[in-house]
Scaffold this active site. Structure first.
Site, mmCIF file in Angstrom:
data_model
loop_
_atom_site.group_PDB
_atom_site.id
_atom_site.type_symbol
_atom_site.label_atom_id
_atom_site.label_comp_id
_atom_site.label_asym_id
_atom_site.label_seq_id
_atom_site.Cartn_x
_atom_site.Cartn_y
_atom_site.Cartn_z
ATOM 1 N N HIS A 211 -11.303 10.808 38.433
ATOM 2 C CA HIS A 211 -11.886 12.150 38.467
ATOM 3 C C HIS A 211 -13.099 12.240 37.545
ATOM 4 C CE1 HIS A 211 -8.669 12.543 35.325
ATOM 5 N NE2 HIS A 211 -9.584 13.267 34.700
ATOM 6 N N ASP A 241 -6.236 7.256 40.680
ATOM 7 C CA ASP A 241 -7.204 8.025 39.899
ATOM 8 C C ASP A 241 -7.921 7.045 38.970
ATOM 9 O OD1 ASP A 241 -8.663 9.833 38.441
ATOM 10 O OD2 ASP A 241 -6.949 10.892 37.584
ATOM 11 N N GLY A 321 -9.987 15.910 27.333
ATOM 12 C CA GLY A 321 -10.878 14.938 26.730
ATOM 13 C C GLY A 321 -10.261 13.568 26.626
ATOM 14 N N SER A 323 -8.794 12.118 29.110
ATOM 15 C CA SER A 323 -8.822 11.523 30.436
ATOM 16 C C SER A 323 -9.525 10.183 30.433
ATOM 17 C CB SER A 323 -9.550 12.423 31.417
ATOM 18 O OG SER A 323 -8.680 13.364 31.944
ATOM 19 N N SER A 339 -4.622 10.022 33.374
ATOM 20 C CA SER A 339 -5.019 10.792 34.551
ATOM 21 C C SER A 339 -4.904 12.287 34.286
ATOM 22 C CB SER A 339 -4.157 10.400 35.756
ATOM 23 O OG SER A 339 -4.419 11.241 36.863
#
Length: 455
Positions: A211, A241, A321, A323, A339
């Site tokens: 993402h 992802d 943050g 991720s 994810s």
């Protein structure tokens, strides 16, 4: 403020933020050593990194009798679920040093139940994964699943039959975390770099959340800085992802080490499969270092943006943050990329990760093929000579050490402080320039993890 690319320097991997003392103290060298007592009928003790290989071997040998596996961390044993009471199957499991556990639901039955959930209950805010410890599918609905939506999920779970699935309510909201962290900046998003890799064509690259790769095509190591890397592939939502981002400078030398704060790092040796019950550590620029356990595999998560399958479920906390950040084991195994999830590092919650092995296979990239010896000539947290050992007496969150080598008020680097804010503990060589700090081969990654929440 100018920021140059990372030319011919070592880009340390994907971490930032202040590490938590509790997790840091657990990262000891040579822990969980594998042992064998030589008695085929007595369970062996396993390192957590090794159980997935043995479990995969037994799964192929046992066929329909195999009903999942998990790691008993307390006893360091591998538990194999079996359907039926076939003594030959049990003997085969015991000869491999594992423990046989008779259960009700077969793998085929749980797979069929998951397909029913996908067709009848794919509602944003829900997730499910198989929990081999209970031999059931664990379904979770977040705070947005109410009224008719909740009734649909509840009735679907009930119709699966007794002992097949359980349903619980989460107080948080299931989401990806795309707006924080001290790491990499793209467009209006900030994410955390996961692991440095070598792309299929031999060029340096890194893995982060899909993402993040969908949110922006180019990424910088500083807010408003020049791009240093360009997205090559990105998958989200759908079957994963993850994204592969190539460094724009082909001379960039990547280092496989996770900075866990306070001048410490864990060398990453290989990509490993996750195992339920396995202890794992997550590093992200927003919340630093946290540990927990794998609680489910092949998880399906229904984010607001769409459904993602094939994820790892854990009880490790994360926030915005984080991720794309690194999920790894104590002895240097790369497990996942952050994810999303629900909750935070105050209230807790569940967090989902993209398996690194799947991301590598899909992108054609390899882990650890770069400059594995990087760090010996560079001061700081990325020193590969550290061997992955972390001083258990050190507090990564010690305000004097400042686990965060980047001033969070200054984007990725504080231009007034040389390479890093002097109060940050000097995780970056003080002789380096501010624009070099991110890629100087120290433990601070080519951009840290921005203060966004990318799970």
């Amino acid at each position: 403020m100018s920021h140059k690319r990372i030319p011919k320097r070592k880009a340390a991997i994907a971490v930032g933020g202040v590490a938590a003392l509790g997790a840091a103290a657990l990262l000891l060298p040579n822990a969980n050593a594998s042992q064998s007592n030589g008695d085929a009928a007595t369970p062996r003790t396993f390192k957590s990194n090794d159980v997935s290989d043995v479990a995969s071997m037994l799964a192929s040998q046992l066929g329909d009798a195999f009903a999942g596996s998990y790691y008993d961390a307390a006893n360091k044993q591998l538990v194999i679920n079996v359907v039926g009471n076939n003594s030959n199957v049990v003997n085969q499991i015991e000869r491999a040093g594992a423990v046989a556990h008779q259960v009700q639901n077969s793998t085929a039955e749980l797979t069929a139940a998951a397909k029913t959930l996908k067709s009848d209950a794919s509602i944003p805010g829900t997730s499910w994964s198989v929990d081999p410890k209970t031999n059931e599918i664990r379904v979770t609905a977040d705070s947005t699943v109410t009224g008719a939506k909740w009734n649909t999920v509840e009735s679907t779970v009930k119709n699966l039959g007794s002992g097949v699935a359980t349903l619980s309510k989460s107080a948080g909201t299931l989401k990806t975390f795309v707006d924080g962290g001290d790491a990499i900046f793209g467009g209006n998003a900030r994410c955390s770099l996961g692991f440095n890799v070598t792309a299929g064509d031999g060029t340096p690259a890194f893995l982060t959340a899909g993402h993040c790769g969908v949110a922006a095509a180019q990424w910088s190591d500083a807010q408003g800085g020049q791009p240093i890397a360009t997205v090559d592939q990105a998958t989200f939502p759908g079957n994963g992802d993850f994204s592969l981002v190539k460094y724009d400078d082909p001379a960039t030398q990547t280092n496989s080490a996770v900075n866990v704060g306070n001048g410490q790092s864990v060398q990453i040796n290989q990509a490993v499969e996750a195992a339920v019950g396995q202890q794992v550590f997550r590093m992200g620029s927003t919340t630093g270092l946290h540990d927990g356990n794998v609680t489910g595999l092949n998880a399906t998560v229904n984010y607001p943006e769409g459904t993602v399958t094939g994820l790892i479920q854990t009880d490790v906390c994360a926030e915005a943050g984080d991720s794309g950040g690194s999920l790894f084991t104590q002895d240097g195994g790369a497990v996942g990329l952050t994810s999303g999830g629900s909750g935070d590092c105050t209230a807790g919650g569940e967090t989902f990760f993209q398996p690194v092995t799947t991301a590598l296979a899909a992108t054609g990239a390899t882990l650890g093929a770069g400059d594995a010896g990087a760090g010996a000539g560079d001061a700081g947290a990325g020193d590969a000579g550290a061997g992955g050992a972390v001083d258990p007496s050190a507090s990564a969150a010690d305000p004097g050490a400042g686990g965060d080598a980047v001033d969070p008020s200054a984007g990725a680097v504080d231009p007034s402080a040389g390479a890093v804010d002097p109060g940050a503990g000097g995780a970056v060589d003080p002789s380096a320039t501010a624009s070099d700090a991110a890629g100087a081969g120290t433990g601070q990654n080519a951009g840290h993890h921005t203060r966004r929440k990318h799970h």
